[in-house]
Write a protein that holds these residues in place. Structure first.
Motif, short mmCIF file in Angstrom:
data_model
loop_
_atom_site.label_atom_id
_atom_site.label_comp_id
_atom_site.label_asym_id
_atom_site.label_seq_id
_atom_site.Cartn_x
_atom_site.Cartn_y
_atom_site.Cartn_z
N GLN A 108 0.83 -1.20 0.00
CA GLN A 108 0.00 0.00 0.00
C GLN A 108 0.87 1.26 0.00
N ARG A 109 2.17 1.06 -0.10
CA ARG A 109 3.08 2.16 0.13
C ARG A 109 2.98 3.27 -0.92
N HIS A 110 2.47 2.92 -2.10
CA HIS A 110 2.33 3.97 -3.11
C HIS A 110 1.29 5.00 -2.67
N LEU A 111 0.42 4.63 -1.71
CA LEU A 111 -0.61 5.56 -1.25
C LEU A 111 -0.05 6.62 -0.31
N PHE A 112 0.97 6.25 0.45
CA PHE A 112 1.59 7.21 1.35
C PHE A 112 3.00 6.79 1.67
N ASN A 113 3.92 7.75 1.66
CA ASN A 113 5.26 7.46 2.17
C ASN A 113 5.88 8.77 2.66
N SER A 114 6.75 8.65 3.62
CA SER A 114 7.49 9.82 4.10
C SER A 114 8.72 9.33 4.83
N LYS A 115 9.70 10.21 4.95
CA LYS A 115 10.92 9.88 5.69
C LYS A 115 10.57 9.48 7.13
N GLU A 116 9.59 10.18 7.70
CA GLU A 116 9.22 9.94 9.09
C GLU A 116 8.61 8.53 9.24
N LEU A 117 7.76 8.14 8.28
CA LEU A 117 7.20 6.77 8.29
C LEU A 117 8.32 5.75 8.15
N GLU A 118 9.23 6.02 7.23
CA GLU A 118 10.35 5.08 7.02
C GLU A 118 11.15 4.88 8.30
N ILE A 119 11.35 5.97 9.03
CA ILE A 119 12.14 5.89 10.26
C ILE A 119 11.40 5.11 11.35
N VAL A 120 10.13 5.39 11.53
CA VAL A 120 9.37 4.67 12.57
C VAL A 120 9.25 3.18 12.21
N GLN A 121 9.07 2.89 10.93
CA GLN A 121 8.98 1.48 10.52
C GLN A 121 10.31 0.76 10.75
N ASP A 122 11.40 1.44 10.44
CA ASP A 122 12.72 0.84 10.72
C ASP A 122 12.88 0.58 12.22
N ALA A 123 12.47 1.57 13.02
CA ALA A 123 12.60 1.45 14.48
C ALA A 123 11.80 0.25 14.99
N ASP A 124 10.60 0.05 14.44
CA ASP A 124 9.73 -1.07 14.84
C ASP A 124 10.38 -2.39 14.42
N ARG A 125 10.95 -2.43 13.23
CA ARG A 125 11.60 -3.66 12.75
C ARG A 125 12.84 -4.01 13.57
N LEU A 126 13.57 -2.97 13.98
CA LEU A 126 14.77 -3.24 14.79
C LEU A 126 14.40 -3.97 16.07
N ASP A 127 13.21 -3.70 16.59
CA ASP A 127 12.81 -4.33 17.86
C ASP A 127 12.47 -5.81 17.67
N ALA A 128 12.46 -6.29 16.43
CA ALA A 128 12.19 -7.71 16.19
C ALA A 128 13.49 -8.49 15.97
N ILE A 129 14.64 -7.78 15.91
CA ILE A 129 15.92 -8.48 15.71
C ILE A 129 16.89 -8.14 16.85
N GLY A 130 18.10 -8.67 16.79
CA GLY A 130 19.04 -8.48 17.90
C GLY A 130 18.60 -9.25 19.14
N ALA A 131 19.19 -8.89 20.28
CA ALA A 131 18.90 -9.61 21.53
C ALA A 131 17.42 -9.50 21.91
N ILE A 132 16.87 -8.30 21.73
CA ILE A 132 15.44 -8.11 22.05
C ILE A 132 14.59 -9.00 21.12
N GLY A 133 15.00 -9.07 19.87
CA GLY A 133 14.26 -9.89 18.91
C GLY A 133 14.21 -11.36 19.33
N VAL A 134 15.36 -11.87 19.81
CA VAL A 134 15.42 -13.26 20.29
C VAL A 134 14.45 -13.42 21.47
#
Ligand code: ADP
Ligand code: NI
Length: 217
Positions: A108-134
């Protein structure tokens, strides 16, 4: 109300709304995403206020409604932010972050995108990997009564989203089906760097896990 105060009030609101939610999406998940988002934002040019509000409010819809009405989160955020006198444009942006972060396929990304969305999505994904992700993966698996690993049940990379949700595969499979794929889905350069480090941590964890499984370490 100044921005600092609005953030403080948002923290208090989110904490109170998330009391009693399951631990995958509790206040401490929000807290980590908020911190991750600030870390990523420090390496990017973007609106820090929108990022902080987006990170704090991204899971505001009660988790059990998540698969149903996708507008509950944006609506709750809107009425809260309106009450704080936040600018209309900021509110719209935050609502879009909440809406589009949850489209997992990015279709659905063609409907909306922004640097701010990209950053928050990256931040959310980071919480699923690394030690916290395990930790989160095994917590989830335990909650669902899954085995940790079964050498006879191989990861399945071609499941549909629905099949995936119903799958009762061991928790280790989730690493191959989802977690190890996240580093290549990161949006920002800063997010990619952080994800690379956490990805290596996952790989080391898996190497050690399989060695220990066979009594080799
Ligand atoms: P998100 O809210 O980021 O979209 P999910 O609700 O899918 O993530 O998952 C929340 C947490 O639970 C994540 O850390 C994720 O890795 C973990 N999780 C989700 N599905 C599984 C699974 N099948 N096995 C193990 N962990 C899982
Ligand atoms: Ni989240």
């Amino acid at each position: 109300m100044n921005k600092e105060l609005i953030i403080e009030e948002t923290v208090a609101y989110v904490k109170s709304e998330l009391v009693g939610t399951e631990s995958g999406h509790d206040w401490w998940h929000i807290y980590r995403v908020w911190k991750n988002a600030q870390l990523i934002a420090s390496g990017e040019i973007a609106d820090g206020f929108v990022i902080e509000l987006g990170a704090l409010l991204h899971d505001i819809a009660d988790a059990k409604f998540h698969n149903g009405d996708e507008e509950i989160g944006p609506r709750k955020a809107e009425s809260f932010l309106k009450g704080m006198g936040v600018d209309e444009a900021v509110i719209e942006h935050v609502k879009n972050i909440i809406r589009f972060i949850s489209f997992k396929n990015g279709d659905q990304r063609h409907l909306f995108n922004s640097k701010e969305l990209e950053i928050v999505q990256d931040a959310d994904r980071l919480d699923a990997i690394g030690a916290i992700g395990v930790a989160r993966a095994f917590n989830y698996g335990g909650f669902k009564n899954r085995t940790i690993y079964d050498p006879f049940i191989k990861p399945n990379l071609s499941m549909t989203k629905e099949e995936y949700k119903k799958s009762e595969a061991p928790t280790i499979n989730h690493f191959y089906e989802k977690l190890l794929l996240l580093k290549d889905k990161m949006n920002t350069e800063t997010g990619k760097k952080l994800a690379q480090k956490r990805h290596e941590y996952l790989e080391n964890f898996l190497d050690q896990f399989f060695d220990e499984w066979e009594g080799k370490s």
